[in-house]
Design a protein around this motif. Structure first.
Motif, PDB file in Angstrom:
ATOM      1  N   PRO A  20       3.861 -13.779  12.274  1.00  0.00           N
ATOM      2  CA  PRO A  20       4.201 -12.434  12.768  1.00  0.00           C
ATOM      3  C   PRO A  20       3.173 -11.886  13.743  1.00  0.00           C
ATOM      4  N   SER A  32       4.636 -10.939   5.568  1.00  0.00           N
ATOM      5  CA  SER A  32       4.404  -9.499   5.506  1.00  0.00           C
ATOM      6  C   SER A  32       2.914  -9.176   5.582  1.00  0.00           C
ATOM      7  N   ASN A  39       2.025  -9.315   9.035  1.00  0.00           N
ATOM      8  CA  ASN A  39       2.540  -8.107   9.674  1.00  0.00           C
ATOM      9  C   ASN A  39       1.526  -6.973   9.595  1.00  0.00           C
ATOM     10  N   MET A  40       0.971  -6.781   8.397  1.00  0.00           N
ATOM     11  CA  MET A  40      -0.012  -5.708   8.197  1.00  0.00           C
ATOM     12  C   MET A  40      -1.325  -6.032   8.915  1.00  0.00           C
ATOM     13  N   SER A  50      11.953  -4.234  14.623  1.00  0.00           N
ATOM     14  CA  SER A  50      10.508  -4.483  14.637  1.00  0.00           C
ATOM     15  C   SER A  50       9.874  -4.216  15.988  1.00  0.00           C
ATOM     16  N   GLN A 109       3.673  -0.097  12.385  1.00  0.00           N
ATOM     17  CA  GLN A 109       3.569  -1.544  12.175  1.00  0.00           C
ATOM     18  C   GLN A 109       3.077  -1.846  10.766  1.00  0.00           C
ATOM     19  N   GLY A 162       5.248  -3.450   7.653  1.00  0.00           N
ATOM     20  CA  GLY A 162       4.791  -4.654   6.972  1.00  0.00           C
ATOM     21  C   GLY A 162       4.724  -4.474   5.470  1.00  0.00           C
ATOM     22  N   GLU A 196       7.964  -4.468   3.406  1.00  0.00           N
ATOM     23  CA  GLU A 196       8.611  -5.768   3.227  1.00  0.00           C
ATOM     24  C   GLU A 196       8.297  -6.394   1.871  1.00  0.00           C
ATOM     25  N   GLU A 246      14.268  -7.259   6.286  1.00  0.00           N
ATOM     26  CA  GLU A 246      13.341  -8.283   5.803  1.00  0.00           C
ATOM     27  C   GLU A 246      13.926  -9.031   4.614  1.00  0.00           C
TER      28      GLU A 246
END
Length: 528
Positions: free
Chosen positions: A32, A234, A237-238, A356, A370, A374, A377, A430
């Motif tokens: 991601p 995820s 993502n974070m 996203s 964002q 994340g 999810e 997700e």
């Protein structure tokens, strides 16, 4: 003897499998950080036309120069892409009386001035990808996903032909090379090419990690391993939100998200090749060594199996040689699975990346959006873990995608509670993405699993390539992008009802397993 029976003797989910899954989750974190990097790499800060200096401006403040040089919208904000052909000094006396004569308004002639309070530099500010060039800015994401699309075809075939591990290693090495070349880009053309090649390379990581992990675990822990691997997406993502917050210069941001691939390359050396793949391809001696290694680490030191027994498990090859993507459409049940799963994957990717890549459209700081997108999810994956084991893969897949579309439609219908609805939609989106990886891996037989994943990933990346371009439709009608995402998600989610259920079903090894298990009643299996 089937391969599933071996897990009773070597341990279907012991220390060996846990370590394999953990190592495979490391490159999953990186995905991601590249797939959603466009949000920060190509972010467009506030900007206005550059105003050349004039003697008449010597005694004016910066605000006054803007007031007489740039037209304003009804809400009072300066326009980003237009300027007056001549300074309108009368606006100093009454700024509310904007000139009605459109002939004195022209496009920016001397470039743009950008607000650098949030970003030191992005590719938009580097090469002025705004206004008339806005399409090129959005196309950067499309180029990346075109690369992912091409890579899905390449690595899907190669990993079934030459093995999961070797292709995963090649994918990671190429990701590092092209990622660093992207960071060193000196022109938009160079960036577009290197980002496309990065997408090709990373497609292998996206495609191989989950099936390789699942082929080492027993049927009871298949869902858990799929959800666990997905959770690390995820986490990535974070982490992207935090890395982008700390690194505001696009060259170094690319370096920061590419560097961790080096750790994955080192750790992957320990992961063995899939014993399922080795047996299916007649490499029984290597499979025997890997199975003994697994048994010893899981404390099953009394495990013994002969290479002859493994050789009997090997799937007979067709007279003509190896399988290809055409094999996905040769038999009736497999043909139906391939067509329907392709539609579902397109809808999942199209709606997921549509949400996203619209971080600035929900009214919050993009870094916070964002991070929240994340973190939401993770509970979505936990709920999906329960649902896929209770109501099955098919129902979970269909309803999660349909609800994603309905949430996007609700955003279009009302701007009240928009951000809360967006977070719900992101959770459903997700959930759909988490399940589709697991579901597809279970639908295809071992000898065609990576070809099947490659094909569905190819279709998905077509959806991912088109998703960022749909934002340009807001020039036709403000809500047209949301309506498009909603319609596609609902329609594609409905197609999932046509797929067979795989809950508590052994992973198929050959095409005949698919045709016998899922053939309609009264219809004999057809193998060509």
């Amino acid at each position: 003897m089937k391969f599933e029976d071996l897990f009773l003797e070597i341990g279907g989910f012991g220390r060996f499998q846990i370590l394999v899954l953990f190592i495979l989750c490391l490159p999953r974190i990186n995905l991601p950080m590249h797939f959603l990097l466009h949000n920060f790499l190509a972010a467009t800060p506030s900007h206005h036309c550059a105003i050349p200096p004039q003697e008449a401006f010597e005694n004016l403040t910066t605000e006054e120069v803007l007031l007489i040089s740039i037209p304003r919208d009804p809400d009072g904000t300066f326009r980003s892409c237009e300027m007056f052909s001549q300074p309108q000094f009368q606006l100093l006396l009454n700024s509310s009386l904007q000139p009605e004569n459109s002939s004195i308004i022209q496009h920016c002639q001397h470039g743009w001035v950008y607000d650098h309070s949030q970003f030191t530099s992005t590719i938009a500010t580097q090469w002025d990808l705004v206004c008339e060039q806005r399409g090129l800015n959005q196309a950067t994401a499309t180029f990346f996903f075109i690369g992912v699309t091409i890579g899905a075809v390449i690595f899907g075939y190669l990993s079934d032909r030459f093995g999961r591990k070797a292709m995963l290693q090649l994918s990671l090495v190429c990701s590092v090379v092209f990622g660093m070349l992207s960071a060193a880009s000196v022109s938009y053309s160079m960036l577009a090419i290197t980002r496309t090649l990065t997408g090709v390379a990373l497609s292998g990581v996206s495609l191989i990690v989950l099936p390789l992990g699942m082929e080492w675990v027993d049927i009871e822990h298949r869902t858990f391993s799929g959800i666990l691997t997905s959770i690390f997406w995820s986490i990535g993502n974070m982490l992207l939100a935090m890395v982008a917050y700390l690194v505001r210069e696009w060259h170094w941001l690319l370096v920061a998200v590419t560097g961790p691939c080096l750790l994955s390359i080192v750790c992957l050396c320990w992961v063995p090749e899939s014993a399922r793949w080795l047996i299916a391809n007649g490499q029984v001696k290597q499979a025997h060594r890997n199975l003994l290694r697994c048994a010893r680490m899981n404390g099953r030191k009394d495990f013994t199996v002969s290479t002859e027994a493994l050789r009997k498990m090997a799937i007979d090859k067709k007279p003509g040689g190896s399988y290809s993507y055409i094999s996905l459409f040769r038999t009736p049940v497999l043909r139906k699975i391939s067509l329907c799963s392709g539609v579902v994957w397109f809808g999942v990717a199209f709606s997921y990346y549509g949400m996203s890549m619209n971080l600035t459209g929900f009214g919050l700081n993009m870094y916070l959006s964002q991070f929240v997108f994340g973190i939401i999810e993770i509970p979505a994956k936990m709920i999906m873990y329960v649902l896929v084991n209770r109501i099955g893969r098919r129902q979970s897949q269909a309803w999660s995608l349909i609800l994603t579309g309905l949430c996007i439609g609700a955003i279009c219908g009302t701007r009240l509670l928009m951000w809360a609805i967006a977070v719900m939609g992101k959770g459903f989106s997700e959930s759909a993405f988490t399940n589709v990886f697991l579901y597809t891996s279970e639908l295809y037989p071992t000898i065609l699993r990576q070809n099947g994943m490659g094909y569905t990933s190819f279709v998905a990346r077509l959806g991912g390539s088109l998703a960022p371009l749909v934002f340009l439709l807001d020039e036709v009608w403000r809500s047209l992008p949301e309506v498009t995402y909603c319609g596609v998600a609902v329609c594609c989610g409905s197609v999932a009802f046509l797929l067979p259920e795989t809950l508590n079903v052994c992973l198929p090894e050959g095409i005949e397993d698919i045709e016998k298990t899922h053939a309609p009643e009264g219809m004999p299996p057809l193998l060509k």
